[in-house]
Design an enzyme around this catalytic site. Structure first.
Site, PDB file in Angstrom:
ATOM      1  CG  ASN A 247      -2.073  -0.939   1.028  1.00  0.00           C
ATOM      2  OD1 ASN A 247      -2.600  -1.039  -0.073  1.00  0.00           O
ATOM      3  ND2 ASN A 247      -2.454  -1.632   2.063  1.00  0.00           N
ATOM      4  CG  HIS A 250      -2.155   1.996  -2.470  1.00  0.00           C
ATOM      5  ND1 HIS A 250      -0.871   1.952  -2.971  1.00  0.00           N
ATOM      6  CD2 HIS A 250      -2.918   1.262  -3.330  1.00  0.00           C
ATOM      7  CE1 HIS A 250      -0.867   1.208  -4.067  1.00  0.00           C
ATOM      8  NE2 HIS A 250      -2.086   0.783  -4.313  1.00  0.00           N
ATOM      9  CG  HIS A 254      -7.002   4.237  -1.488  1.00  0.00           C
ATOM     10  ND1 HIS A 254      -6.943   3.132  -0.676  1.00  0.00           N
ATOM     11  CD2 HIS A 254      -6.733   3.784  -2.743  1.00  0.00           C
ATOM     12  CE1 HIS A 254      -6.652   2.063  -1.403  1.00  0.00           C
ATOM     13  NE2 HIS A 254      -6.509   2.430  -2.656  1.00  0.00           N
TER      14      HIS A 254
HETATM   15  N1  GLY Z   1      -2.906  -3.927  -4.091  1.00  0.00           N
HETATM   16  C1  GLY Z   1      -2.390  -4.245  -2.822  1.00  0.00           C
HETATM   17  C2  GLY Z   1      -2.591  -5.658  -2.419  1.00  0.00           C
HETATM   18  O1  GLY Z   1      -3.022  -6.470  -3.209  1.00  0.00           O
HETATM   19  O2  GLY Z   1      -2.340  -5.989  -1.289  1.00  0.00           O
END
Ligand code: GLY
Length: 369
Positions: A247, A250, A254
């Site tokens: 992440n 992320h 996000h």
């Molecule tokens: N895209 C992050 C995961 O699959 O953990």
């Protein structure tokens, strides 16, 4: 050109990721060993159906596998309760049973929605991934995360549900719009930043060829990314620990996606690119990584045509509202944020109890508001 295979070693749920150029033509042979019946339901979107549908269909016909296609409207809006209801209902109407197999044929949106539908259809039916976007080939089609979005945040309702095989045909990337290709590239860079400085260096040398269409470079990058992800998922399938490293960028990213209503104003990979830049900048601010590393990351993402400053976004955002969205992150623990930060290029770490007041100050500096 050589095809590659990566195994995701998950005991009874172990599966293989096949990577190559032209694999859709071989889809029937690759799928035959995992199908319990010579039929498959393909969930896709209208763009992928038009660009790649015939290639997949003839690959399946070559092995006498009958197929039925369900095409969704393209876009992140498909990851909603309403679409989930529509899709599961359609699959039931088609008489899909537990021993039937449903394929997600498309990008991350199709994969996340279809995987989630399969996880609940009759409490679980067969599921395979045939990713056609770079982002899905290197990340979302591997590892079993499935989900839909909620107004409160991204991917908040979902399940872990592993596919039985992943078929990644880099030939399918030829019809992918350049913006989506770049967005997928951000997730490739992520693997270099998390744990593989040599791979990041390779990307600095080969990234533009990869984006430009070099199939050999694409196969190498998809393979390296999938191998890195498979190793992490095998150790921590349900994200109790190190899987959270995936992440990187992320939590910030996000928040931007939610702020733009998951619209095509900002693609997931673009949000991740900006998020990774901020994660490195914030790591440098905390003295955890050298500012030179943060600059190098930014330089590379910029060269790849990805957003790497909040001012690159298509509309102004306030620091407080970005933080509010960040506080909806799934990694939140007792109200405190967990962030993935970096020690250097090739070494990321999970930091619990991040100081939200300090993050707000940091965001104020970056947004000027
Ligand atoms: N895209 C992050 C995961 O699959 O953990």
């Amino acid at each position: 050109m050589k095809n590659e295979t990566i195994r995701v070693p998950l005991g009874q749920r172990a599966y293989e990721i096949h990577i190559g150029d032209g694999l859709l033509a071989e889809a029937g042979s690759l799928l035959a060993p995992v199908l319990r019946r010579p039929r498959i339901i393909i969930v896709t979107d209208e763009n992928v159906l038009k660009a790649q549908g015939e290639r997949l269909k003839s690959g399946l016909n070559a092995r006498n596998i009958s197929s039925e296609f369900i095409a969704l409207a393209p876009g992140e809006n498909a990851k909603s309760f309403a679409e989930l209801e529509r899709l599961t209902s359609r699959l039931l109407d088609l008489g899909v049973e537990r021993d039937d197999t449903v394929a997600a044929f498309g990008g991350g949106v199709v994969g996340d929605l279809t995987g989630f539908a399969c996880s609940m259809l009759r409490r679980g039916c067969g599921f395979v991934q045939i990713p056609t976007s770079l982002l899905a080939q290197v990340d979302s089609a591997v590892g079993g995360k499935t989900a839909i979005n909620m107004p409160q945040g991204k991917n908040l309702i979902g399940a872990f549900y592993q596919p039985e095989i992943v078929i990644a045909d880099v030939g399918a990337l030829e019809t992918l719009p350049i913006r989506e290709l770049r967005a997928g590239y951000a997730e490739i860079v992520k693997y270099g930043l998390i744990s593989n400085a040599d791979f990041f260096e390779w990307l600095e040398d080969h990234g533009s060829a990869l984006i430009g269409g070099d199939a050999k470079a694409r196969i190498h990058a998809v393979k390296t990314s999938c191998a890195a992800k498979a190793a992490i998922v095998a150790d921590d399938e349900r994200e109790k620990g190190k899987r959270a490293l995936l992440n990187l960028g992320h939590t910030f990213g996000h928040a931007f996606e939610a702020a733009f209503g998951y619209s095509d104003k900002l693609l997931h990979g673009e949000a991740v690119a900006l998020g990774m830049t901020l994660a490195f900048d914030y790591s440098a601010r905390l003295g955890r990584c050298r500012p030179e590393d943060a600059e190098r990351v930014k330089r590379h993402l910029k060269t790849a045509g990805l957003p790497c400053a909040i001012r690159d976004l298509p509309q102004d955002l306030k620091a407080a509202s970005i933080l509010d969205y960040m506080m909806q992150d799934k990694k939140i623990e007792q109200g405190a944020l967990t962030l993935v930060l970096a020690e250097k290029i090739g070494s990321a770490m999970i930091v619990k109890n991040a100081d939200s007041a300090d993050i707000l100050e940091f965001l104020k500096e970056k947004t000027g508001a």
